[in-house]
Structures are given as structure tokens and as C-alpha cells.
Design a protein around this motif. Structure first.
Motif, PDB file in Angstrom:
ATOM      1  N   LYS A 165      20.221  -2.928 115.836  1.00 51.25           N
ATOM      2  CA  LYS A 165      20.407  -3.478 117.182  1.00 51.25           C
ATOM      3  C   LYS A 165      21.339  -2.611 118.039  1.00 51.25           C
ATOM      4  O   LYS A 165      22.203  -3.113 118.747  1.00 51.25           O
ATOM      5  N   LEU A 180       7.163  -3.215 126.328  1.00 49.84           N
ATOM      6  CA  LEU A 180       7.796  -3.033 125.018  1.00 49.84           C
ATOM      7  C   LEU A 180       6.784  -2.480 124.024  1.00 49.84           C
ATOM      8  O   LEU A 180       5.586  -2.755 124.128  1.00 49.84           O
ATOM      9  N   ASP A 181       7.285  -1.730 123.049  1.00 51.66           N
ATOM     10  CA  ASP A 181       6.471  -1.371 121.895  1.00 51.66           C
ATOM     11  C   ASP A 181       7.401  -1.108 120.727  1.00 51.66           C
ATOM     12  O   ASP A 181       8.481  -0.531 120.895  1.00 51.66           O
ATOM     13  N   TYR A 182       6.956  -1.548 119.548  1.00 52.01           N
ATOM     14  CA  TYR A 182       7.753  -1.389 118.329  1.00 52.01           C
ATOM     15  C   TYR A 182       6.966  -0.577 117.315  1.00 52.01           C
ATOM     16  O   TYR A 182       5.762  -0.788 117.123  1.00 52.01           O
ATOM     17  N   SER A 183       7.653   0.367 116.657  1.00 46.34           N
ATOM     18  CA  SER A 183       7.045   1.178 115.611  1.00 46.34           C
ATOM     19  C   SER A 183       7.620   0.780 114.263  1.00 46.34           C
ATOM     20  O   SER A 183       8.787   1.095 113.973  1.00 46.34           O
ATOM     21  N   PRO A 184       6.858   0.111 113.399  1.00 46.11           N
ATOM     22  CA  PRO A 184       7.383  -0.252 112.077  1.00 46.11           C
ATOM     23  C   PRO A 184       7.636   0.973 111.204  1.00 46.11           C
ATOM     24  O   PRO A 184       8.464   0.923 110.288  1.00 46.11           O
ATOM     25  N   VAL A 199       6.594  -7.606 116.070  1.00 45.42           N
ATOM     26  CA  VAL A 199       7.384  -6.953 115.029  1.00 45.42           C
ATOM     27  C   VAL A 199       6.600  -6.978 113.719  1.00 45.42           C
ATOM     28  O   VAL A 199       6.381  -5.954 113.083  1.00 45.42           O
ATOM     29  N   LEU A 212      12.383   0.603 118.668  1.00 44.25           N
ATOM     30  CA  LEU A 212      11.852  -0.250 119.717  1.00 44.25           C
ATOM     31  C   LEU A 212      12.005   0.477 121.044  1.00 44.25           C
ATOM     32  O   LEU A 212      13.105   0.912 121.396  1.00 44.25           O
ATOM     33  N   ASN A 264      17.338   1.019 117.798  1.00 42.72           N
ATOM     34  CA  ASN A 264      17.101   0.803 116.385  1.00 42.72           C
ATOM     35  C   ASN A 264      17.101  -0.707 116.172  1.00 42.72           C
ATOM     36  O   ASN A 264      18.123  -1.372 116.380  1.00 42.72           O
ATOM     37  N   LEU A 265      15.948  -1.244 115.783  1.00 43.99           N
ATOM     38  CA  LEU A 265      15.822  -2.697 115.733  1.00 43.99           C
ATOM     39  C   LEU A 265      16.678  -3.313 114.636  1.00 43.99           C
ATOM     40  O   LEU A 265      17.296  -4.360 114.843  1.00 43.99           O
ATOM     41  N   LEU A 292       8.971  -9.835 119.853  1.00 43.65           N
ATOM     42  CA  LEU A 292      10.023  -9.521 120.818  1.00 43.65           C
ATOM     43  C   LEU A 292       9.516  -9.750 122.232  1.00 43.65           C
ATOM     44  O   LEU A 292       8.342  -9.525 122.530  1.00 43.65           O
ATOM     45  N   THR A 330       5.915  -7.781 122.505  1.00 45.14           N
ATOM     46  CA  THR A 330       5.379  -6.906 121.463  1.00 45.14           C
ATOM     47  C   THR A 330       5.626  -7.532 120.104  1.00 45.14           C
ATOM     48  O   THR A 330       6.544  -8.348 119.942  1.00 45.14           O
TER      49      THR A 330
END
Length: 284
Positions: free
Chosen positions: A133, A107-111, A62, A116, A129-130, A68, A60
Motif C-alpha cells: 500500500k 484502474l488496472d491491477y497486475s497480479p 484483484v 496497481l 504496490n498493492l 478495487l 478493477t
């Protein structure tokens, strides 16, 4: 056409770039592709505990500088400008540790929220929490290995689906003690059956394929189904919406065991196709 040497596990476009994409597959490193020429620009390699090259199961984005990847019991971050083996560990679990990450299948990340989501074949979804970590939540409830996780565009909702599990879950990222809605579809095999999201004027719609050949559509604001369409005579593992136009792309097909059909049994209909549908006048 971009040709890998082995089966693909995951791929994704580079944010804001219509000419490059990332892919990962079995027995091969992560490749950054130039879609105009069909050539590999750079490769990124993952290594296991005995320093042997291993495959990433999921990818996914970032931002336009880093991405990532999900491995077995580990999530790492790579930078586009640093090909090779240099990476940063985001999360890792040991062999005897409780609450292992497992094989990170999606995976998926939300800016917007900085969260994450990491789905695993151990039937859990871990939320990190990216920036810090650290683990925020560990979600359970699926009866099969999780095959897709996806945040809404505002980051307030998370949607999760699994193999051999007829339920899609919607979670509120501000309170993940229990899922917000449950959406029912047909998933009778180990295939990854994809879903996708689109925001209309007064609706936020969730589309999903199924092993029964039906595309189902739900209004995620109220949790109700608003449409169902038999689009293929075979399973629909692929379901993707155009970001700005009322177009839906679907793929069909699955592995069928060799069977001897008796006189009183219906013939099994198989299909392996890619179709694009204009749903502007059909749906809702």
C-alpha cells in the motif's frame, strides 16, 4: 440487458465467471449483477468525508474475492462477500497534499507484478504496490486527463491513454523513468477512447480507436504501426478484443453540437453502432 438508472462510469467481469459483472455509475452504488437474470445480486457503497454516498469512477479486479474502486482522492478495496459499506482504504490524499491522487478515472491491477495503476483526470498515473500500500511511481507526460491504463499479460508493460491527447504511452514497469514507446492516434475530444491488447505467435499487438473513425494497430515489441482501418464514419470510443478468437468489437458515436451547415461545407456524418469484425485474414 442490464439497465442502470444513470450513466455508467465503469464495468468489469468477475475473473473466471461468465455470469457476473460489476458496474458503477453516476449517483448510484456499485452493483454486482447476475447476467442470466439481469438482476442485482449485491450493492457496495462508497461514502465521502461528510458520510454521504458517493459514486466510484472506476473499478478493477484483484482476484475472485476482492475488487478495487477509484474515487476522488482515494482508492478502496471491497470484498465480494461483504456488501454494504465495509471497505479497506488503499491510498488517500488530503486536500492540501502535494501530488494528490485526484479523480481516479481508471484502474488496472497486475497480479504478476503486484502493481496497481491509477489514472487520474489531473493528467498523472500513480503506481502503487498493492501488498505494501505504498506509492512506487508517479508518471507524467499526458496533456489531458488519463482515461485508460492497462498492463500487459506478463505485467512488464503498462499502457496509458488520455482525453484530448493524441499519444498512447508504453512504459516498462521495471524502469519507469521515461516511457518506452509513443503511439500516435487521433483523440480530439473529451471522450474515453479505448485501446486493447492481444498476444499473437510472434507479435504483441495494441489496438486503439480514434475520434477520426480509424482503428490503428501497433506491434508493441518494436513500437511500429502495422495497420490502420477506417471502420466507422464517426468516432470509435469502444474497442475490445476477444480473448481467444480473432474478433474485434467496436462502438461508434459522439456528441455533435447543433450546427447550421452552409452550402460549401460537408455534411457531418453521425453513427451510433456496435460492430464485430473478423480480422483473421485482414490484418498485418
Amino acid at each position: 440487458m442490464l439497465k442502470e438508472t444513470e450513466m455508467l462510469y465503469s464495468w468489469t467481469w468477475i475473473p473466471g465467471d461468465k455470469e457476473r459483472l460489476l458496474s458503477t455509475g453516476r449517483y448510484q452504488p456499485i452493483h454486482l449483477w447476475d447476467t442470466n437474470t439481469g438482476t442485482v445480486i449485491d450493492s457496495y457503497k462508497c461514502y465521502d468525508q461528510v458520510d454521504e454516498v458517493t459514486s466510484a469512477y472506476s473499478i478493477t479486479q484483484v482476484d475472485n474475492q476482492s475488487f478495487l474502486v477509484g474515487l476522488k482522492n482515494e482508492i478502496t478495496m471491497f470484498r465480494y462477500d461483504r456488501p454494504g459499506r465495509e471497505n479497506q482504504c488503499i491510498a488517500k490524499s488530503n486536500r492540501n497534499e502535494l501530488g494528490k491522487i485526484g479523480i481516479v478515472s481508471c484502474l488496472d491491477y497486475s497480479p504478476e507484478s503486484g502493481l496497481l495503476a491509477a489514472g487520474s483526470y489531473n493528467k498523472t498515473v500513480n503506481i502503487f504496490n498493492l501488498d505494501g500500500k505504498y506509492l512506487v511511481y508517479s508518471l507524467t507526460g499526458h496533456s489531458g486527463g488519463v482515461t485508460q491504463v492497462k498492463f500487459s499479460s506478463d505485467g512488464y508493460r503498462l499502457y496509458t491513454g488520455a482525453r484530448k491527447d493524441n499519444q498512447l504511452f508504453a512504459w516498462d514497469t521495471r524502469n519507469m523513468n521515461t516511457h518506452l514507446f509513443t503511439f500516435h492516434r487521433e483523440v480530439a475530444t473529451n471522450q474515453r477512447i479505448e485501446f486493447d491488447l492481444i498476444v499473437e505467435e510472434h507479435q504483441q499487438l495494441l489496438f486503439s480507436g480514434g475520434t477520426d473513425g480509424v482503428i490503428r494497430v501497433w506491434d508493441t515489441l518494436i513500437g511500429d504501426i502495422v495497420g490502420g482501418y477506417m471502420l466507422h464514419p464517426d468516432s470509435i470510443p469502444g474497442c475490445s478484443l476477444h480473448p481467444s478468437r480473432p474478433l474485434l468489437a467496436t462502438t461508434s458515436g459522439q456528441r455533435h453540437p447543433d450546427q447550421v451547415i452552409s452550402m460549401d461545407e460537408e455534411e457531418i456524418i453521425t453513427e451510433n453502432s456496435l460492430k464485430v469484425w473478423d480480422f483473421a485474414k485482414r490484418l498485418y
